[in-house]
Design a protein around this motif. Structure first.
Motif, PDB file in Angstrom:
ATOM      1  N   VAL A   1     -11.061   2.313   6.546  1.00  0.00           N
ATOM      2  CA  VAL A   1     -10.943   1.152   7.463  1.00  0.00           C
ATOM      3  C   VAL A   1     -11.517  -0.073   6.865  1.00  0.00           C
ATOM      4  N   ALA A   2     -10.749  -1.101   6.979  1.00  0.00           N
ATOM      5  CA  ALA A   2     -11.506  -2.407   6.795  1.00  0.00           C
ATOM      6  C   ALA A   2     -11.217  -3.534   7.819  1.00  0.00           C
ATOM      7  N   GLN A   3     -12.125  -4.571   7.935  1.00  0.00           N
ATOM      8  CA  GLN A   3     -11.933  -5.715   8.813  1.00  0.00           C
ATOM      9  C   GLN A   3     -11.547  -7.025   8.228  1.00  0.00           C
ATOM     10  N   PRO A   4     -10.291  -7.506   8.404  1.00  0.00           N
ATOM     11  CA  PRO A   4     -10.179  -8.956   7.900  1.00  0.00           C
ATOM     12  C   PRO A   4     -11.208  -9.937   8.513  1.00  0.00           C
ATOM     13  N   LEU A   5     -11.725 -10.613   7.490  1.00  0.00           N
ATOM     14  CA  LEU A   5     -12.892 -11.391   7.884  1.00  0.00           C
ATOM     15  C   LEU A   5     -12.801 -12.414   8.740  1.00  0.00           C
ATOM     16  N   ALA A   6     -11.481 -13.001   8.857  1.00  0.00           N
ATOM     17  CA  ALA A   6     -11.203 -14.247   9.655  1.00  0.00           C
ATOM     18  C   ALA A   6     -10.865 -13.914  11.037  1.00  0.00           C
ATOM     19  N   ALA A   7     -10.664 -12.633  11.493  1.00  0.00           N
ATOM     20  CA  ALA A   7     -10.400 -11.953  12.685  1.00  0.00           C
ATOM     21  C   ALA A   7     -11.303 -10.866  13.053  1.00  0.00           C
ATOM     22  N   PRO A   8     -12.478 -11.425  13.871  1.00  0.00           N
ATOM     23  CA  PRO A   8     -13.516 -10.138  14.119  1.00  0.00           C
ATOM     24  C   PRO A   8     -13.117  -9.329  15.318  1.00  0.00           C
ATOM     25  N   GLY A   9     -12.981  -8.083  14.957  1.00  0.00           N
ATOM     26  CA  GLY A   9     -12.310  -7.259  15.742  1.00  0.00           C
ATOM     27  C   GLY A   9     -11.302  -6.573  15.579  1.00  0.00           C
ATOM     28  N   SER A  10     -10.335  -7.272  14.486  1.00  0.00           N
ATOM     29  CA  SER A  10      -9.360  -6.714  14.120  1.00  0.00           C
ATOM     30  C   SER A  10      -9.472  -5.664  12.942  1.00  0.00           C
ATOM     31  N   ARG A  11      -8.689  -4.961  12.419  1.00  0.00           N
ATOM     32  CA  ARG A  11      -8.950  -3.886  11.354  1.00  0.00           C
ATOM     33  C   ARG A  11      -7.641  -3.402  10.705  1.00  0.00           C
ATOM     34  N   CYS A  12      -7.797  -3.267   9.621  1.00  0.00           N
ATOM     35  CA  CYS A  12      -6.876  -2.581   8.470  1.00  0.00           C
ATOM     36  C   CYS A  12      -7.065  -1.235   8.228  1.00  0.00           C
ATOM     37  N   MET A  13      -6.137  -0.483   8.542  1.00  0.00           N
ATOM     38  CA  MET A  13      -6.083   1.000   8.487  1.00  0.00           C
ATOM     39  C   MET A  13      -5.192   1.577   7.260  1.00  0.00           C
ATOM     40  N   ILE A  14      -5.883   2.281   6.604  1.00  0.00           N
ATOM     41  CA  ILE A  14      -4.926   3.013   5.412  1.00  0.00           C
ATOM     42  C   ILE A  14      -5.130   4.526   5.882  1.00  0.00           C
ATOM     43  N   LEU A  15      -4.197   5.273   6.009  1.00  0.00           N
ATOM     44  CA  LEU A  15      -4.217   6.503   6.553  1.00  0.00           C
ATOM     45  C   LEU A  15      -3.517   7.493   5.295  1.00  0.00           C
ATOM     46  N   VAL A  16      -4.467   8.140   4.926  1.00  0.00           N
ATOM     47  CA  VAL A  16      -4.199   9.155   3.734  1.00  0.00           C
ATOM     48  C   VAL A  16      -3.831  10.510   4.188  1.00  0.00           C
ATOM     49  N   PHE A  17      -2.431  10.802   4.177  1.00  0.00           N
ATOM     50  CA  PHE A  17      -1.987  11.951   4.712  1.00  0.00           C
ATOM     51  C   PHE A  17      -1.871  13.061   3.697  1.00  0.00           C
ATOM     52  N   ARG A  18      -2.397  14.242   4.408  1.00  0.00           N
ATOM     53  CA  ARG A  18      -2.105  15.257   3.713  1.00  0.00           C
ATOM     54  C   ARG A  18      -1.765  16.772   4.097  1.00  0.00           C
ATOM     55  N   PRO A  19      -0.751  17.055   3.739  1.00  0.00           N
ATOM     56  CA  PRO A  19      -0.196  18.332   4.719  1.00  0.00           C
ATOM     57  C   PRO A  19      -0.804  19.582   4.426  1.00  0.00           C
ATOM     58  N   GLY A  20      -0.750  20.444   5.377  1.00  0.00           N
ATOM     59  CA  GLY A  20      -1.440  21.745   5.285  1.00  0.00           C
ATOM     60  C   GLY A  20      -2.655  21.563   5.954  1.00  0.00           C
ATOM     61  N   PRO A  21      -3.633  23.039   5.711  1.00  0.00           N
ATOM     62  CA  PRO A  21      -4.762  23.054   6.374  1.00  0.00           C
ATOM     63  C   PRO A  21      -5.971  22.324   5.799  1.00  0.00           C
TER      64      PRO A  21
ATOM     65  N   ILE B   1       0.744  -1.200   0.258  1.00  0.00           N
ATOM     66  CA  ILE B   1       0.018  -0.002  -0.077  1.00  0.00           C
ATOM     67  C   ILE B   1       0.977   1.275   0.078  1.00  0.00           C
ATOM     68  N   THR B   2       0.540   2.058  -0.860  1.00  0.00           N
ATOM     69  CA  THR B   2       1.457   3.497  -0.919  1.00  0.00           C
ATOM     70  C   THR B   2       1.148   4.400   0.208  1.00  0.00           C
ATOM     71  N   HIS B   3       0.077   4.418   0.826  1.00  0.00           N
ATOM     72  CA  HIS B   3      -0.199   5.447   1.983  1.00  0.00           C
ATOM     73  C   HIS B   3       0.245   4.543   3.349  1.00  0.00           C
ATOM     74  N   PRO B   4       0.392   5.293   4.503  1.00  0.00           N
ATOM     75  CA  PRO B   4       0.733   4.601   5.599  1.00  0.00           C
ATOM     76  C   PRO B   4      -0.444   3.764   5.856  1.00  0.00           C
ATOM     77  N   ALA B   5      -0.057   2.477   6.178  1.00  0.00           N
ATOM     78  CA  ALA B   5      -0.992   1.392   6.521  1.00  0.00           C
ATOM     79  C   ALA B   5      -0.735   0.443   7.612  1.00  0.00           C
ATOM     80  N   TYR B   6      -1.476  -0.039   8.404  1.00  0.00           N
ATOM     81  CA  TYR B   6      -1.374  -0.943   9.509  1.00  0.00           C
ATOM     82  C   TYR B   6      -2.489  -1.989   9.817  1.00  0.00           C
ATOM     83  N   VAL B   7      -2.121  -2.999  10.324  1.00  0.00           N
ATOM     84  CA  VAL B   7      -3.315  -4.021  10.703  1.00  0.00           C
ATOM     85  C   VAL B   7      -2.992  -4.206  12.486  1.00  0.00           C
ATOM     86  N   THR B   8      -4.101  -4.216  13.060  1.00  0.00           N
ATOM     87  CA  THR B   8      -4.147  -4.178  14.315  1.00  0.00           C
ATOM     88  C   THR B   8      -5.106  -5.570  14.869  1.00  0.00           C
ATOM     89  N   ASP B   9      -4.734  -5.993  16.014  1.00  0.00           N
ATOM     90  CA  ASP B   9      -5.901  -7.146  16.277  1.00  0.00           C
ATOM     91  C   ASP B   9      -7.162  -6.670  17.306  1.00  0.00           C
TER      92      ASP B   9
END
Length: 277
Positions: free
Chosen positions: A238-258, A118-126
């Motif tokens: 935000v998306a949720q991996p279906l195999a792990a309820p409560g987990s989440r995949c986050m993609i953060l689209v950062f834009r500098p400025g106001p 993924i080209t934006h900051p992205a992570y998965v948490t449980d």
């Protein structure tokens, strides 16, 4: 209720359970030859009255209790996706929580490769907001150059210096997520410890006790100071991996400025007749 789908799901899963594995015998002689447990043996194993399970499998049990469905699902060794299907077929709704207490803490390894690409900051948490995997762009967001071990703790306790307008733009929106998670997973030790630390914190405690209704960050835009690119706004996908309820995949689209002007997030819809807009 979807009787046909319910019957097929339960009958197929019941056929996979050998009576001998539960100390029961398979009927001999004339009569039943179907594989797996009999319907009566399911009642016997679960401690329900005669023909309770037969009513469920045949679709004649209107709005069966969740406890019955959970008992059957665990006896059959269903996974979380089958559990969701069972509740939808039998009750017309999603289950109130995961089938197993341990669900939400292990994900298919393919998510690591997906996040790296993924080209934006992205992570998965449980389900406890512990970081499972992330890409280098996510690491670069933080002053330390390394992503936090638990993103919920970072947002509510440790990351205030980077979260612009934390008390108004972050805490009131994130704290209800923690409260909702604890309502569903009251025995989660990680989340309970975060809650205890929040209640012991003079800044966080009154905001937490005030509560709130916003528990889904998908599409939210919030102010943040990027460790490399400076102040800006991050939009959360935000998306949720279906195999792990409560987990989440986050993609953060950062834009500098106001902040951009507008009345809210732009909503995408499928185009009619397969035509592009």
């Amino acid at each position: 209720m979807n009787r046909q789908a319910l019957k097929k799901l339960l009958k197929d899963r019941r056929a996979l359970i050998s009576p001998e594995t539960h100390g029961l015998t398979r009927p001999t002689g004339r009569g039943r030859r179907a594989p797996g447990l009999s319907q009566g043996q399911v009642d016997e194993l679960l401690g329900y009255s005669e023909r309770t399970y037969q009513r469920l499998e045949s679709g004649n049990y209107h709005h069966p209790p969740v406890d019955l469905l959970r008992d059957v699902a665990r006896l059959y060794g269903m996974n979380e996706q089958e559990w969701i299907s069972l509740c939808r077929y039998a009750r017309g709704e999603d289950p109130p929580g995961p089938l197993y207490d341990t669900s939400g803490h292990a994900l298919p390894a393919a998510w690591a490769d997906a996040v790296v690409g993924i080209t934006h900051p992205a992570y998965v948490t449980d389900a406890s907001w512990n970081l499972v995997t992330c890409n280098d762009r996510f690491h670069a967001l933080f002053d330390s150059g390394r992503a936090p071990v638990n993103t919920m703790r970072w947002m509510l306790l440790d990351g205030r210096d980077q979260l612009i307008d934390w008390a108004t733009a972050w805490a009131p929106l994130v704290m209800p997520q923690l409260q909702a998670a604890l309502a569903q997973r009251p025995d989660d030790k990680v989340l309970r410890q975060i809650e205890a630390d929040i209640l012991a914190d003079p800044l966080a405690q009154p905001l937490y006790e005030k509560g709130g209704a916003s528990i889904h960050p998908d599409g939210d835009e919030r102010p943040i100071r990027h460790a490399v690119e400076g102040q800006g706004w991050v939009t959360m996908c935000v998306a949720q991996p279906l195999a792990a309820p409560g987990s989440r995949c986050m993609i953060l689209v950062f834009r500098p400025g106001p902040r951009r002007t507008g009345s809210g997030p732009h909503m995408l819809k499928a185009q009619e007749n397969g035509m592009n807009a």
